[in-house]
Design a protein around this motif. Sequence first.
Motif, PDB file in Angstrom:
ATOM      1  N   UNK A 219       1.941   2.667  22.131  1.00 46.88           N
ATOM      2  CA  UNK A 219       2.772   3.071  20.825  1.00 46.88           C
ATOM      3  C   UNK A 219       2.144   2.405  19.766  1.00 46.88           C
ATOM      4  N   UNK A 220       1.864   3.210  18.718  1.00 52.04           N
ATOM      5  CA  UNK A 220       0.972   2.526  17.519  1.00 52.04           C
ATOM      6  C   UNK A 220       1.870   2.994  16.451  1.00 52.04           C
ATOM      7  N   UNK A 221       1.866   2.214  15.375  1.00 54.00           N
ATOM      8  CA  UNK A 221       2.361   2.667  13.930  1.00 54.00           C
ATOM      9  C   UNK A 221       1.670   1.814  12.876  1.00 54.00           C
ATOM     10  N   UNK A 222       1.655   2.579  11.699  1.00 51.86           N
ATOM     11  CA  UNK A 222       1.208   1.645  10.326  1.00 51.86           C
ATOM     12  C   UNK A 222       1.676   2.368   9.053  1.00 51.86           C
ATOM     13  N   UNK A 223       2.152   1.550   8.388  1.00 51.48           N
ATOM     14  CA  UNK A 223       2.583   2.097   6.807  1.00 51.48           C
ATOM     15  C   UNK A 223       1.245   1.823   6.086  1.00 51.48           C
ATOM     16  N   UNK A 224       0.730   3.161   5.725  1.00 51.83           N
ATOM     17  CA  UNK A 224      -0.845   2.993   5.069  1.00 51.83           C
ATOM     18  C   UNK A 224      -0.872   4.300   4.197  1.00 51.83           C
ATOM     19  N   UNK A 225      -1.867   3.601   3.344  1.00 47.80           N
ATOM     20  CA  UNK A 225      -2.342   4.723   2.180  1.00 47.80           C
ATOM     21  C   UNK A 225      -3.446   5.705   2.761  1.00 47.80           C
ATOM     22  N   UNK A 226      -3.269   6.989   2.186  1.00 45.23           N
ATOM     23  CA  UNK A 226      -4.187   7.920   2.477  1.00 45.23           C
ATOM     24  C   UNK A 226      -4.583   8.522   1.427  1.00 45.23           C
ATOM     25  N   UNK A 227      -5.792   9.050   1.229  1.00 36.61           N
ATOM     26  CA  UNK A 227      -6.539   9.617  -0.111  1.00 36.61           C
ATOM     27  C   UNK A 227      -6.977  10.992   0.301  1.00 36.61           C
ATOM     28  N   UNK A 228      -6.514  11.745  -0.637  1.00 37.84           N
ATOM     29  CA  UNK A 228      -7.138  13.044  -0.719  1.00 37.84           C
ATOM     30  C   UNK A 228      -7.207  13.494  -2.306  1.00 37.84           C
ATOM     31  N   UNK A 229      -8.602  13.965  -2.250  1.00 39.41           N
ATOM     32  CA  UNK A 229      -9.133  14.491  -3.707  1.00 39.41           C
ATOM     33  C   UNK A 229      -8.764  15.972  -4.095  1.00 39.41           C
ATOM     34  N   UNK A 230      -7.646  16.303  -4.009  1.00 37.63           N
ATOM     35  CA  UNK A 230      -7.083  17.410  -4.377  1.00 37.63           C
ATOM     36  C   UNK A 230      -6.321  17.606  -5.836  1.00 37.63           C
ATOM     37  N   UNK A 231      -6.352  18.663  -6.260  1.00 36.66           N
ATOM     38  CA  UNK A 231      -5.199  18.964  -7.580  1.00 36.66           C
ATOM     39  C   UNK A 231      -3.903  18.647  -7.062  1.00 36.66           C
ATOM     40  N   UNK A 232      -3.254  17.892  -8.226  1.00 36.86           N
ATOM     41  CA  UNK A 232      -1.990  17.283  -8.010  1.00 36.86           C
ATOM     42  C   UNK A 232      -0.531  18.172  -8.248  1.00 36.86           C
ATOM     43  N   UNK A 233       0.683  17.575  -7.988  1.00 37.34           N
ATOM     44  CA  UNK A 233       1.661  18.287  -8.150  1.00 37.34           C
ATOM     45  C   UNK A 233       2.764  17.336  -8.546  1.00 37.34           C
ATOM     46  N   UNK A 234       3.986  17.694  -8.807  1.00 31.76           N
ATOM     47  CA  UNK A 234       5.150  16.817  -9.045  1.00 31.76           C
ATOM     48  C   UNK A 234       5.415  15.930  -7.627  1.00 31.76           C
ATOM     49  N   UNK A 235       4.967  16.379  -6.304  1.00 29.24           N
ATOM     50  CA  UNK A 235       5.265  15.743  -5.395  1.00 29.24           C
ATOM     51  C   UNK A 235       4.111  15.135  -4.678  1.00 29.24           C
ATOM     52  N   UNK A 236       2.991  15.141  -5.377  1.00 29.65           N
ATOM     53  CA  UNK A 236       1.751  14.600  -4.577  1.00 29.65           C
ATOM     54  C   UNK A 236       0.781  13.855  -5.569  1.00 29.65           C
ATOM     55  N   UNK A 237       0.342  12.681  -5.040  1.00 30.08           N
ATOM     56  CA  UNK A 237      -0.416  11.775  -5.627  1.00 30.08           C
ATOM     57  C   UNK A 237      -1.796  11.863  -4.863  1.00 30.08           C
ATOM     58  N   UNK A 238      -2.993  11.367  -5.752  1.00 28.29           N
ATOM     59  CA  UNK A 238      -4.114  11.211  -4.942  1.00 28.29           C
ATOM     60  C   UNK A 238      -4.128  10.361  -3.921  1.00 28.29           C
ATOM     61  N   UNK A 239      -3.606   9.185  -4.166  1.00 30.28           N
ATOM     62  CA  UNK A 239      -3.254   8.098  -3.009  1.00 30.28           C
ATOM     63  C   UNK A 239      -1.868   7.840  -2.696  1.00 30.28           C
ATOM     64  N   UNK A 240      -1.597   8.027  -1.471  1.00 25.51           N
ATOM     65  CA  UNK A 240      -0.154   8.159  -0.980  1.00 25.51           C
ATOM     66  C   UNK A 240       0.131   7.542   0.145  1.00 25.51           C
TER      67      UNK A 240
END
Length: 591
Positions: A219-240
């Motif tokens: 059983x694994x977990x992590x609270x972790x940053x992820x990165x996606x280089x796509x166009x953004x929105x009100x509920x989307x950031x490049x790093x989340x």
Amino acid sequence: MSEFITGKKRTQYCGNIRAEHAGSEVVLMGWVHRRRDLGGLIFIDLRDREGTVQIVFDPEKGPEAHTLAHTIRSEFVLAVRGQVNRRPADMVNPSLNTGEVEVIAEELEILNEANTTPFVLDGETEVSENLLLKYRYLDLRRRDLQRNIILRSRVAAETRTFLQREGFIEVETPFLTKSTPEGARDYLVPSRVTPGYFYALPQSPQLFKQLLMVSGFDRYYQIVKCFRDEDLRADRQPEFTQIDMEMSFIAEDDIISVIEGMMSHIFEACLGRTLTPPFPRLTYREAIERYGRDNPDTRFALEITDLTDMAGQSAFRVFSETARTGGVIKALTVPDGSAFSRKELDALGEFVSPYGAKGVAWVRVGEDGWTGSLAKFFNQEMMQRIHEKTGARPGALILFVADAPSVVSASLGALRVRLAERLGLIDPDTLAFTWITEFPLFEYSETEGRYMATHHPFTSPAAEDIPLIETDRGRVRARAYDLVLNGSEIGGGSIRIHRPDVQSMIFKALGLREDEVQTKFGFFLEALQYGTPPHGGIAFGLDRLIMIMAGAESIRDVIAFPKTLKASCLMSDAPSEVSADQLRELSLKII
RNA sequence: GGGGUCGUAGUUAAGUCGGUUAUAACGCCGGCCUGUCACGCCGGAGGCCGUGGGUUCGAGUCCCAUCGACCCCGCCA
């Protein structure tokens, strides 16, 4: 903590002083929220993260402090020593938590002065987002934003508490990793020691968490940053940030029940809200049919009705042609919607155009038949059948969209939410969780001209659908599930493929060449051959979850230092140019 | 990549059909004020009208370009 006034330390937070402290001496430190200089008496609202309290400078109680207090301005940083005084009944301020008391200042030290701030920090004045983002550290002094960030901290803490208790192990995975095909555009990091080579920042720790299952962490977990280089929105950031999890020797229901427990724990601990699992489940197909999208807002009804058979037989050319050429005609029925003005109805057409629909046709249902330009194409029997199917009664408004199935779903799916907002059907206090299951494993991409993984290429197909991978790709169901809250996808996951032969088959179905698979995923396919347990997992968008919990309109309101829609940071001015030396060291050239 | 909204004192906004010295509120500065809590009263300062070009006798206003913020579609396994 450093010592200031006459060797005294801060005794408590401004916002925590109550009537019970009356008579005691306190030392407070904080920012000047407001000052009211009456000449003789000076009142200061002193603010820290817990709130504000009124400080009184009275020349008879503290003459030196009173003299110095004349020079105080907004946002100065002060240390104040004084007596807590219970206010006379007629001077109590009921709008403040500390309104029953005040602090009579005996000693004052100005710890730092402050320039006039570029905007007033009262939390009421509307300020352009441009400016707020440039001076984010000032915006963050505002109560609303601090509350969101503090809530975020509590949610992360309660998540860890719950998962540790359930036997999950937090493991950190690399940020400098390998670029893989499929999915979002990668953020790349050039390698200095290997010129011409690049790391990619992870879009998610997908492969690593599966490998941890191969390693036996269970059983694994992590609270972790992820990165996606796509166009953004009100509920989307490049790093989340994701709450990322994986479990071995489990099936769908095991994960679902862990998550229902986790959500219950988080909402109880952080908001005092009691949830009542199990959450309702919808298949992907049902969600699209009834709500037009795979992230339905189930806080209100207003469901979509398929009228292709009935409306397709009407004399209305647009409908009959649509039905004849494989399109669909679906409708939303708004009880008492006849009140919509002509202008509002016209605006609905504009509203759906971004989704590809050419318009919204409508009729008003009256006591004896329909009114509206569409009415003449329908006879009494057709109307009757449509009333039965839609539940329309006199006074209702029926809104039709006729087009290709995907266009109709997208249009009505969006329109349904829009209407609910307009009609006030959404109770902001409701928490409507819904699991969406049985997603298609593949989706055909017009732009790519091939099938793509709906979820990701490591998702297991339903066992009975495996033969369809070769024959009827579009019908293969995935063992995937999303958790939707109030119309927002807050998490998604799947049971993974643990057999190397099935994984290879999927890569092939996705059109990846054998050599490409070896280069990009060879290490992973090899790992699957050393005893991989059946496993699956899920990942939650922490930012979106906090948005809903905090009632925030934008993801920027739950991130301390967010980026703009163009992925820039107005405060630090990132991204920025780098020196020629830096580029040379990385063997890079700007073209 | 496409569509839309916005940009005028420190801030938020007004600015008519292109025409005199660009208004207001809040904030800021100075003065007065001992029970205020959005304190009050009196006075004052403060403008690259996002930037660049064009049309015009004359542009905050019209046209073109550009920069930036926001919202949506595409995109986001």
